[in-house]
Design an enzyme around this catalytic site. Structure first.
Site, PDB file in Angstrom:
ATOM      1  CD  GLU A 241      45.766  50.551  36.181  1.00 19.60           C
ATOM      2  OE1 GLU A 241      45.604  51.586  35.523  1.00 19.60           O
ATOM      3  OE2 GLU A 241      45.020  50.227  37.123  1.00 19.60           O
TER       4      GLU A 241
ATOM      5  CG  ASP B 113      41.770  48.826  38.061  1.00 16.62           C
ATOM      6  OD1 ASP B 113      42.129  49.638  37.192  1.00 16.62           O
ATOM      7  OD2 ASP B 113      41.213  49.162  39.124  1.00 16.62           O
TER       8      ASP B 113
END
Length: 643
Positions: free
Chosen positions: A358, A327
């Site tokens: 990400e 994340d």
């Protein structure tokens, strides 16, 4: 160096105090338990022991300071199941803290638990292994509670929303409907939204609480609300392992969604044990907030990086996790991400574990001098087996994720043909700051847990009152075409659970703490939208059968030839060596509302996929090789011979 002297948290501090050992926490055996805590500026550290996670302490002992700021204590006897915490005294005062390195904890994680991990293995876990790796990586993003909360899931009430839903079988040895569905799809990997212990759900509260779980409290402990007994530190471990074992047995590898960029609260166990070290701060002393969640972990500092690396390796070894989705990877450093990739490769074999994330962050965050963020613009500095979510593909196919009514290629957008061709080639030509080293660095997707579901996005762009609940032929056709494009792009494929049956959250674009009814997978809808599901199954089989579609090498983009924008909404390209014997593939996307006729190159062709069936072997018969592509559909043909 004198422990009383504060150096400030810089390279010099790390040179004196960085500890590379993997034995921090509580190492529990039948004979004794060794407690170790890294707290380099502590003046005193005391251990408190408890018989459960609510009673008063029955014992307390002081730890002794050793080298590199590590405090330790060996307690004789079998302490498996005994709970503990620490009191740490620093110049900032006295703080009670759970163990930030703990492998087990009690309800809501406020007390750690000593655990002999061998006693938490389910039967057969010692020989558990993942299914063989597939050339096609198809990743299915799933939330533990979403999966089985619906009564139609077939899971008994006491196990709905729990780890046990994945491993439960009825008296005849049959798994529930939700597991049967998952198994039948043919995905290669299941990515689980955070399953570590998080703070946004009260584990002692009722079962209607919901959160995605991006709020870490105990990084190395499974979440208690997903277990049948949150107060039993061993139960959550055993049931989590049972889930992973069951997914392996059903032919799927398991990816863990990890959130090492921030913690649930800045007053964390890490902060209490080493005040000021683990978080980034601006020059005025305020916490940075590149995560948008109130704090940022200080990746780039030696003990932060060691903590994250050791945590990843622990989950891979102890729980048999097959991959990690990071994340806000843009808040971590290139150096750390490469170190994680290379460490996993050294232990488990090159590329055996997936690593992706990400490549962005929510806001600026001050990094250590010389460190580089793992953002999209630094793809060339990352190992080619560290992949990145490609929002360029997502937005080109369906439209901007933040503007609900802005369309993409499949739902009325214009001027997107060249962008779609770039996506098909895995962006190997580069665009803007994104220049991947290989297609292995690209995660193609059209929906994920955040923002609108694909069905909701298509419904919003259709105009009028959005049709979230009801099946509509036009939206289903757009959905199929979007999936067809994604599955015929070079790189890796990722999709959100339920996308295959038009999952809706009724237009809720940020359902991180919405009701479980909004978030759950509707198994009645899965039956009602069964034709769409079948199309996804066919696409998965098609991709596995055609290795040219899932080439992740640096040369993959060169397979794509003759990319052509025929008109707004119609593109085609060829894939050289795309078939099982090196045959040529011809791919067409027609996003318009009308048939489109296109002439194929000379040769004998077989239709492998169209808008109705994405796994077929139909001889193509047409005068002069003209193919008619129906509205809002794709077509893939394979040339079997040149005559």
């Amino acid at each position: 160096m004198d422990n009383e002297k504060r150096l400030g948290y810089d390279k010099e501090f790390d040179r004196w105090y960085a500890y590379d050992g993997c034995d921090l926490g509580a190492t529990c055996t039948p004979a004794r338990t060794v407690f170790k805590l890294w707290s380099p500026e502590a003046k005193r550290v005391e251990l408190f022991l408890y018989r459960d996670d609510t009673s008063e302490a029955y014992g307390r002992q002081a730890l002794k300071l050793g080298g590199r700021g590590v405090w330790s204590l060996a307690v004789e006897g079998d302490l498996h199941g005994v709970y503990y915490d620490y009191v740490v005294e620093t110049a900032a005062g006295e703080a009670r803290t759970a163990d930030p390195y703990a492998a087990a904890c009690g309800c809501n994680g406020a007390r750690s638990m000593a655990v002999n991990l061998a006693r938490t293995d389910p039967e057969g876990f010692g020989t558990d292994c993942p299914p063989p790796a597939s050339p096609a990586r198809v990743i299915y993003e799933l939330h533990v509670k979403d999966f089985s909360y619906d009564p139609d899931s077939g899971v008994p009430a006491q196990y709905r929303g729990k780890f046990k839903a994945f491993s439960w079988k009825d008296g005849d040895g049959r798994p529930p409907l939700c597991v049967e569905h998952l198994k039948s799809l043919g995905v290669t990997h299941v990515q689980l939204l955070p399953i570590f212990d998080f703070g946004s759900v009260d584990e002692a509260g009722d079962g209607r609480q919901f959160n995605w779980g991006y709020d870490p409290v105990n990084y190395n402990v499974p979440e208690g609300s997903y277990s049948t007994d949150p107060a039993d530190g061993a139960a959550r471990i055993r049931e989590c392992k049972e889930m992973i074992q069951a997914l392996h047995q059903n032919g799927m590898r398991v990816v863990m969604d990890v959130v090492y960029n921030h913690t649930y609260a800045s007053d964390s166990w890490l902060e209490r044990s080493a005040p000021g070290y683990y978080y980034r701060r601006w020059e005025d002393g305020s916490l940075s907030n590149g995560s948008g969640c109130g704090n940022d972990m200080a990746s780039g500092r030696a003990m932060v990086d060691n903590y994250i690396l050791h945590s990843v390796m622990y989950w891979a070894r102890e729980y048999h996790i097959d991959g990690f989705r990071f994340d806000l990877m843009g808040l971590l450093t290139v150096e750390l991400m490469n170190r994680i990739r290379w460490s996993l490769d050294a232990v488990f074999g090159p590329g055996e574990k997936l690593v992706y994330g990400e490549p962005w962050r929510a806001a600026d965050s001050p990094m250590e001098p010389g460190a580089a963020p793992a953002v999209r613009g630094n793809a060339a500095r990352l190992d080619p087996e560290i992949a990145m979510f490609c929002d360029l593909t997502r937005d080109a196919i369906k439209g901007d994720c933040f503007h609900g009514e802005q369309p993409g290629f499949v739902n009325g957008g214009s001027g997107l043909g060249e962008t779609i061709l770039c996506a098909a080639a895995g962006w190997t030509g580069g665009v803007g700051d994104f220049r991947p080293r290989a297609c292995s660095q690209v995660i193609n997707y059209i929906s994920a847990h955040d923002n609108y579901t694909l069905w909701d996005k298509l419904a919003l762009c259709a105009g009028g009152t959005p049709s979230y609940q009801e099946y509509r032929d036009d939206l289903a056709a757009q959905n199929k075409l979007a999936a067809f494009i994604m599955f015929t792009c070079q790189g890796n494929v990722f999709f959100q659970a339920g996308e295959e049956f038009g999952r809706t959250k009724l237009g809720d674009a940020n359902s991180y703490r919405s009701s479980p009814e909004i978030n759950m997978l509707s198994w009645e809808r899965a039956w009602r939208f069964g034709g769409l599901t079948d199309y996804y199954r066919q696409l998965i089989r098609l991709r596995k059968a055609l290795p040219g579609l899932c080439d992740r090498s640096p040369e993959a983009g060169k397979r794509i030839k003759e990319g052509t924008v025929h008109r707004d909404g119609v593109v085609s390209f060829q894939v050289e060596g795309g078939g099982p014997c090196g045959q040529l593939l011809f791919v067409v996307y027609n996003a318009t509302g009308h048939d489109y006729a296109i002439q194929l190159p000379h040769g004998r062709w077989t239709v492998r996929a169209d808008g109705a069936d994405a796994d077929q072997h139909r001889p193509f018969i047409s005068q002069n090789n003209w193919a008619n592509v129906h509205p809002r559909s794709g077509m893939l043909l394979m040339r079997s011979a040149i005559t």
